[in-house]
Design a protein around this motif. Sequence first.
Motif, PDB file in Angstrom:
ATOM      1  N   GLU A  16       0.997  -1.223   0.109  1.00  0.00           N
ATOM      2  CA  GLU A  16       0.111   0.011  -0.093  1.00  0.00           C
ATOM      3  C   GLU A  16       0.975   1.185  -0.074  1.00  0.00           C
ATOM      4  O   GLU A  16       0.403   2.355  -0.314  1.00  0.00           O
ATOM      5  CB  GLU A  16      -0.968  -0.202   1.174  1.00  0.00           C
ATOM      6  CG  GLU A  16      -2.268  -0.792   1.141  1.00  0.00           C
ATOM      7  CD  GLU A  16      -3.238  -0.240   0.364  1.00  0.00           C
ATOM      8  OE1 GLU A  16      -3.699   1.034   0.628  1.00  0.00           O
ATOM      9  OE2 GLU A  16      -3.595  -0.617  -0.805  1.00  0.00           O
ATOM     10  N   ARG A 165      -9.376   5.772   8.367  1.00  0.00           N
ATOM     11  CA  ARG A 165     -10.365   5.623   7.467  1.00  0.00           C
ATOM     12  C   ARG A 165     -10.601   4.450   6.651  1.00  0.00           C
ATOM     13  O   ARG A 165     -11.206   4.570   5.691  1.00  0.00           O
ATOM     14  CB  ARG A 165     -10.761   6.976   6.749  1.00  0.00           C
ATOM     15  CG  ARG A 165     -10.812   8.095   7.959  1.00  0.00           C
ATOM     16  CD  ARG A 165     -12.125   8.020   8.854  1.00  0.00           C
ATOM     17  NE  ARG A 165     -12.157   9.039   9.801  1.00  0.00           N
ATOM     18  CZ  ARG A 165     -13.227  10.004   9.694  1.00  0.00           C
ATOM     19  NH1 ARG A 165     -13.861   9.861   8.855  1.00  0.00           N
ATOM     20  NH2 ARG A 165     -12.984  10.746  10.963  1.00  0.00           N
ATOM     21  N   ARG A 166      -9.534   3.679   6.913  1.00  0.00           N
ATOM     22  CA  ARG A 166      -9.535   2.318   5.735  1.00  0.00           C
ATOM     23  C   ARG A 166      -8.789   1.357   6.352  1.00  0.00           C
ATOM     24  O   ARG A 166      -7.684   1.293   6.694  1.00  0.00           O
ATOM     25  CB  ARG A 166      -8.413   2.831   4.570  1.00  0.00           C
ATOM     26  CG  ARG A 166      -8.399   1.933   3.533  1.00  0.00           C
ATOM     27  CD  ARG A 166      -9.713   1.600   2.873  1.00  0.00           C
ATOM     28  NE  ARG A 166      -9.313   0.682   1.894  1.00  0.00           N
ATOM     29  CZ  ARG A 166     -10.281  -0.055   1.145  1.00  0.00           C
ATOM     30  NH1 ARG A 166     -11.580  -0.081   1.492  1.00  0.00           N
ATOM     31  NH2 ARG A 166     -10.075  -0.742   0.063  1.00  0.00           N
TER      32      ARG A 166
END
Length: 231
Positions: A16, A165-166
Amino acid sequence: MSVSLKDTVIKPLHPEGPKFIAIFAIAAVIGGILWDPLGILGVVLTIWCYYFFRDPNRIVPMEPGQVVSPADGLVSLVEPAVPPAELGLGPEPRMRVSVFMSVFDCHVNRAPVEGEVTKIAYHPGKFFSAELDKASDENERNGLVLTMADGTRIGVVQIAGLVARRILCETDEGALLTRGERFGIIRFGSRLDVYLPEGTAPKVSVGQKMTAGESVIAILGDPVQATAREI
């Protein structure tokens, strides 16, 4: 065995990471063109982003019955709590160990025990600070149940926080995870809860520093009685 400066500073990255590092780097260049201090701030934030997504190798302890921390960070809660209903672990309280990850901790999550992923359950919710007790019930979360070879079940829950938030879960139901194996990541700052089997006492206390995949938080079947402790 000597450790080079390169090995000390340069860390492996979670997949990521590169796209976010690139975004920060581009913003640093643009900021530097507009105003030098913005460029300097952008460079600092780019370096921070790199270290946020670091994914170092860990030496996992292999003594029978050990439960390792699923996250880097500080133990924020040690107390009895009813597991989230969607995990199907029953209505009785279990000892829960919560590990809070700040924005400076490595955020790669690791399996606390070896076992089969027999359930994955996502639950939408709010984004309170992950340090708060109510975050376990009200925040967005993703829970896994790991079933060991002897049938013992342990719950591990990824919880989003005020900034995070992920939630990414990078495993599937039916997968076999080894102790300390990577299974997900949360962006940016969050918490992991581990729900221990009945009769298992935590070996950690609030404020203790944890290293994912290495720090032992409990030993299965340990008869020592634990007391609830919280911040």
